[in-house]
Design a protein around this motif. Structure first.
Motif: not given
Ligand code: GLU
Length: 433
Positions: A14, A55-56, A59-60, A63, A207, A209-210, A212-213
């Protein structure tokens, strides 16, 4: 010379915070100079590359608001190019074939290259006797593909992590052998954890993504990343958007490793949350709550806006709506055992809660001033200290010892929920005398 930079992730994991900052510095540098930012996917290692990671990465970057001017360009689709340049070196006698691999012998010498941040770096090549350019399976090595691509893509500035400093002298030799002009190099410092060890998966989130979550706003996260190694000057900390692009100066990035500071990130995020227009904040919260099944898709927008307004100055991350403030959406709320023990078990608490319930049930308008007046009237008539009633009510209504301002919270929850929670607390949780 027009500025052209590239971000060249390998889709083998990621998008890490450190890589995100590298991407960001490249992108800011390109935008500052009205240049181009190229996205190149280094996926020659097909075994370790994975479409999910690709994909990650997409997306990142989205973001973070990083949009590529060119690409993505996939190295896996450029095999013929690498072969062609290896062939060219073979013809010129600069490389040899060894067991199916193409190898570049390196004569002992010193290589010096200029680094925008570190100044001149000189390396003794006796550290590496030869460089493999093409592996026996026909795929290029990182150093070879990187040089061919950076040259063919006319990259003017190679901005990447310090961890690649050891590769750069090897790449310089390849530029020379291939007859390509050198780009400018800038190696930016690593990000380390609080213990100064390299930021790794062992220390919490790594990451994008984490983050973001958990509910960091993109502009806060970008602001935080850019402060890891750079600052707009003065005591200024908050900077975003076009202003950030104008102010960003790669040459002023600090050389020392940057320490990741979670508290600073939280502080910045709360600053951005405070400045977020209420409709956007409410929409961001709703998105999480709907996904969790705690709000219907056709939720009451006015009601959610009241919650967002109440919490706007209190949230550090969006996730807190599902933690500290779940009681708005759960029936009955989760009761903290300790708070129940401490505030609901006392003598006379059940009776007081039921009495307040009765008075609140008769209010004409269930609004903050009326709820407060009714509660204070009961305190006065029973000659209580305020906290003897307010603490138990808070626990009864929110399940927690700490909450946003109580009367406002009760008004937002509404009469039906407040009455039923007071009753539940009095009959099921308090000790009845
Ligand atoms: N694929 C390499 C990495 O992700 C790129 C290094 C470079 O920027 O040259 O570390």
């Amino acid at each position: 010379m027009s500025v052209r930079v590239r971000f060249a992730p390998s889709p083998t994991g990621k998008l890490h915070v450190g890589s995100a900052r590298t991407a960001l510095f490249n992108w800011l540098f390109a935008k500052h100079h009205r240049g181009a930012f190229v996205l190149r996917i280094e996926d020659t290692d097909q075994k370790r590359s994975n479409p999910a990671f690709l994909q990650d990465i997409d997306a990142s970057l989205a973001f973070l608001g990083i949009v590529a001017d060119e690409g993505p360009i996939f190295q896996s689709q450029r095999a013929a190019l690498y072969r062609e340049h290896a062939e060219r070196l073979l013809q010129a006698g600069q490389v040899v074939e060894r067991e199916g691999a193409v190898v570049f012998p390196v004569a002992p010498q010193t290589v010096t290259f200029a680094d925008l941040l570190h100044g001149d770096i000189t390396v003794d090549t006796s550290l590496f006797e030869s460089l493999v350019l093409m592996k026996s399976d026909g795929t290029p090595t990182y150093n070879f593909a990187c040089v061919v691509d950076d040259a063919l893509m006319r990259i003017s500035h190679v901005i990447r992590g310090d961890d690649h400093i050891a590769n750069t002298p090897k790449q310089v030799l390849l530029y020379r052998a291939l007859g390509f002009p050198l780009p400018v190099f800038a190696h930016i410092p690593l990000i380390v954890g609080v213990d100064r060890a390299r930021l790794s998966k062992r220390f919490g989130a790594t990451s994008v993504d984490e983050y973001r979550q958990v509910g960091y706003l993109p502009e806060a996260f970008v602001n935080y990343l850019v402060l890891l190694g750079w600052s707009p000057g003065g005591n200024r900390e908050l900077i975003a958007g076009q202003e950030l692009i104008e102010a960003f100066d790669l040459a002023k990035v600090r050389k020392a490793a940057a320490q990741f500071d979670q508290r600073k990130l939280d502080w910045l995020n709360s600053q951005y949350l405070k400045r977020t227009p209420l409709p956007r904040l409410a929409a961001l919260l709703a998105e999480r709550l709907v996904a969790k099944g705690w709000l219907p898709a056709d939720y009451d927008r006015t009601w959610l806006s009241r919650i967002a307004a109440l919490l706007q100055d209190r949230l550090r991350v969006l996730e807190e709506i599902e933690e500290e403030h779940a009681f708005f959406f759960r029936e009955p709320p989760d009761y903290e055992g300790e708070a129940v023990e401490k505030y609901l078990r006392g003598d006379g608490v059940a009776e007081r809660l039921l009495e307040l319930r009765e008075r609140l049930s008769r209010l004409a308008a269930f609004d903050t001033p009326q709820i407060e007046a009714a509660t204070r009237a009961l305190v006065a008539e029973r000659q209580l200290a305020s906290k003897e009633l307010i603490h138990p009510v808070r626990v009864a209504v929110t399940g927690r010892e700490v909450s946003p301002p109580l009367f406002e919270t009760m008004a937002i929850l509404g009469k039906a929920k407040v009455l039923s929670r007071l009753e539940h607390a009095a009959t099921a949780l308090a000790r009845r005398s």
